[in-house]
Design a protein around this motif. Sequence first.
Motif, PDB file in Angstrom:
ATOM      1  N   GLU A 166      30.707  42.958  66.471  1.00 54.08           N
ATOM      2  CA  GLU A 166      30.169  41.990  65.516  1.00 54.08           C
ATOM      3  C   GLU A 166      30.775  40.606  65.739  1.00 54.08           C
ATOM      4  O   GLU A 166      31.887  40.466  66.229  1.00 54.08           O
ATOM      5  N   ARG A 167      30.009  39.599  65.337  1.00 55.02           N
ATOM      6  CA  ARG A 167      30.513  38.232  65.330  1.00 55.02           C
ATOM      7  C   ARG A 167      30.644  37.759  63.892  1.00 55.02           C
ATOM      8  O   ARG A 167      29.849  38.123  63.023  1.00 55.02           O
ATOM      9  N   ALA A 168      31.631  36.948  63.629  1.00 53.54           N
ATOM     10  CA  ALA A 168      31.872  36.466  62.272  1.00 53.54           C
ATOM     11  C   ALA A 168      30.679  35.683  61.743  1.00 53.54           C
ATOM     12  O   ALA A 168      30.370  35.753  60.549  1.00 53.54           O
ATOM     13  N   ILE A 169      29.994  34.942  62.606  1.00 50.08           N
ATOM     14  CA  ILE A 169      28.860  34.130  62.169  1.00 50.08           C
ATOM     15  C   ILE A 169      27.770  34.996  61.545  1.00 50.08           C
ATOM     16  O   ILE A 169      27.103  34.597  60.593  1.00 50.08           O
ATOM     17  N   LYS A 170      27.604  36.221  62.049  1.00 53.33           N
ATOM     18  CA  LYS A 170      26.605  37.125  61.475  1.00 53.33           C
ATOM     19  C   LYS A 170      26.981  37.505  60.050  1.00 53.33           C
ATOM     20  O   LYS A 170      26.127  37.491  59.141  1.00 53.33           O
ATOM     21  N   ARG A 171      28.247  37.842  59.821  1.00 56.81           N
ATOM     22  CA  ARG A 171      28.685  38.195  58.475  1.00 56.81           C
ATOM     23  C   ARG A 171      28.579  37.002  57.534  1.00 56.81           C
ATOM     24  O   ARG A 171      28.230  37.158  56.360  1.00 56.81           O
ATOM     25  N   MET A 172      28.877  35.815  58.045  1.00 52.09           N
ATOM     26  CA  MET A 172      28.777  34.615  57.212  1.00 52.09           C
ATOM     27  C   MET A 172      27.343  34.359  56.781  1.00 52.09           C
ATOM     28  O   MET A 172      27.072  34.027  55.619  1.00 52.09           O
ATOM     29  N   ASN A 173      26.403  34.502  57.698  1.00 53.88           N
ATOM     30  CA  ASN A 173      24.993  34.293  57.357  1.00 53.88           C
ATOM     31  C   ASN A 173      24.513  35.302  56.324  1.00 53.88           C
ATOM     32  O   ASN A 173      23.750  34.968  55.412  1.00 53.88           O
ATOM     33  N   ILE A 174      24.955  36.562  56.478  1.00 53.11           N
ATOM     34  CA  ILE A 174      24.564  37.588  55.509  1.00 53.11           C
ATOM     35  C   ILE A 174      25.145  37.267  54.134  1.00 53.11           C
ATOM     36  O   ILE A 174      24.461  37.390  53.103  1.00 53.11           O
ATOM     37  N   PHE A 175      26.410  36.826  54.105  1.00 55.57           N
ATOM     38  CA  PHE A 175      27.027  36.481  52.824  1.00 55.57           C
ATOM     39  C   PHE A 175      26.294  35.319  52.160  1.00 55.57           C
ATOM     40  O   PHE A 175      26.042  35.337  50.942  1.00 55.57           O
ATOM     41  N   LEU A 176      25.944  34.307  52.932  1.00 55.12           N
ATOM     42  CA  LEU A 176      25.202  33.179  52.365  1.00 55.12           C
ATOM     43  C   LEU A 176      23.828  33.614  51.861  1.00 55.12           C
ATOM     44  O   LEU A 176      23.356  33.158  50.817  1.00 55.12           O
ATOM     45  N   LYS A 177      23.196  34.509  52.590  1.00 52.10           N
ATOM     46  CA  LYS A 177      21.886  35.023  52.154  1.00 52.10           C
ATOM     47  C   LYS A 177      22.020  35.741  50.810  1.00 52.10           C
ATOM     48  O   LYS A 177      21.204  35.537  49.902  1.00 52.10           O
ATOM     49  N   PHE A 178      23.038  36.593  50.675  1.00 51.82           N
ATOM     50  CA  PHE A 178      23.281  37.281  49.408  1.00 51.82           C
ATOM     51  C   PHE A 178      23.560  36.272  48.302  1.00 51.82           C
ATOM     52  O   PHE A 178      23.071  36.411  47.181  1.00 51.82           O
ATOM     53  N   SER A 179      24.380  35.275  48.595  1.00 54.14           N
ATOM     54  CA  SER A 179      24.780  34.299  47.581  1.00 54.14           C
ATOM     55  C   SER A 179      23.587  33.498  47.077  1.00 54.14           C
ATOM     56  O   SER A 179      23.432  33.289  45.862  1.00 54.14           O
ATOM     57  N   PHE A 180      22.744  33.042  47.992  1.00 51.32           N
ATOM     58  CA  PHE A 180      21.591  32.241  47.583  1.00 51.32           C
ATOM     59  C   PHE A 180      20.504  33.091  46.926  1.00 51.32           C
ATOM     60  O   PHE A 180      19.636  32.558  46.244  1.00 51.32           O
ATOM     61  N   ALA A 181      20.539  34.397  47.116  1.00 47.61           N
ATOM     62  CA  ALA A 181      19.569  35.274  46.461  1.00 47.61           C
ATOM     63  C   ALA A 181      19.912  35.518  44.994  1.00 47.61           C
ATOM     64  O   ALA A 181      19.063  35.977  44.223  1.00 47.61           O
ATOM     65  N   ARG A 182      21.136  35.215  44.595  1.00 45.50           N
ATOM     66  CA  ARG A 182      21.551  35.414  43.213  1.00 45.50           C
ATOM     67  C   ARG A 182      21.190  34.210  42.352  1.00 45.50           C
ATOM     68  O   ARG A 182      21.003  33.097  42.852  1.00 45.50           O
ATOM     69  N   GLU A 183      21.130  34.438  41.035  1.00 48.74           N
ATOM     70  CA  GLU A 183      20.738  33.379  40.111  1.00 48.74           C
ATOM     71  C   GLU A 183      21.865  32.388  39.854  1.00 48.74           C
ATOM     72  O   GLU A 183      21.607  31.218  39.555  1.00 48.74           O
TER      73      GLU A 183
END
Length: 384
Positions: free
Chosen positions: A292-309
């Motif tokens: 894994e690359r850290a950038i992949k985990r970062m993108n997933i975390f940002l996706k989760f964060s922006f999906a929340r209210e």
Amino acid sequence: KATVSVLNWGRCRVGTGVQHAARRMGFWSSDPPAEEVPVMDAAAGAINDVYILARYQPELLVAKLALVVLVCFVLGSSPPFKGLAFKLRVYCAGVIHFWASREAKVGNTDRTAVTRPSSLIGVSDVVTKEFIFIRHGESEWNEVFNRSKVMLVPRLVVGIVREFFHMPFKHQSLFLDSPLGATGNKQCDALAQALKKPSLSVVAEQGGNTPQARSVIFTSNLRRCVQTTLIGLQPRLQKTREQVFVHSCLQEAAPNVDTMALTPAKEKPQINHPLADLLDEKYNFGSKRWHERAIKRMNIFLKFSFAREENRVIAVGHSLYFRKFFNEYLDDTTPLPEQAEMAKKKKVPNCGVVKFKVQRGKKTLVNSYRIVPDSIQLLHGQWS
């Protein structure tokens, strides 16, 4: 009968004339070295003993085999043995990760022109959220390896001895998923006291009555971050009793074994704290993989964060992860303010708090994220 036949074949083929049979089958073109003969004679004697038991006392052989199977079963099902086997697996994964991982690589090398942060400069159709990063307190690993090098060897010896006694226990380790040390616990207590300051009110308070006005708390799946969250944010959590989401995408971006998680996927970290029941494991996908690359985990975390209210996201994590995050999502084409430059080059201190804003494209640039450079503020601690 089958066992006797097999052992009889073994005795004849390997038996008392092991070296002669092996030479006859072509394994040796001449006599084997003298030091190998006792080893082969011992093997031949063992096979011969088993053959005699099977031929003349089969019930005794069966009893001995049953005893061996029983002992293996009891050991294999005992918690210490399971803990030891689990620890060895994690250590093996950690060694593979240390040598094969590309976690140490920093920069925008994985990005295309469309997904670079600078592609959002001047774009009006964006969504903006506020993020607050909190680094964990000093860990046991830090206390052993990151202090003065003069006493490194004595500290390392003591650490190895302590780790040896932790080996049978699945959720206890000094080096794997390293927990907070004595200094780290004090730093977390200081953070809890600092929440009374007006500058940290964005951390101390959950927010308004609507979801959009509130903040949400994420923590890395490594124990030191979970401990920092429960201790450092204890005044807030005692009042709100809100959920704390364990998110494996916040796991440290470094190759060392202390960055390997002991908590399996969809499980809560085993933390001895009265607020541990507030932990939510739905976003814990297990420890990172070597490829894994850290950038992949970062993108997933940002996706989760922006999906929340919630419009404010609090993330308790790690220094190298945070520094890589700033390197990935800050502009790389324009001069940056002083705080932004510090964020790219320095580390957030232990229990330090930094606040900033992140933009996400809405339409064609929906996969682009950008940190607003002049929004970065270090609210607690000093860059190190």
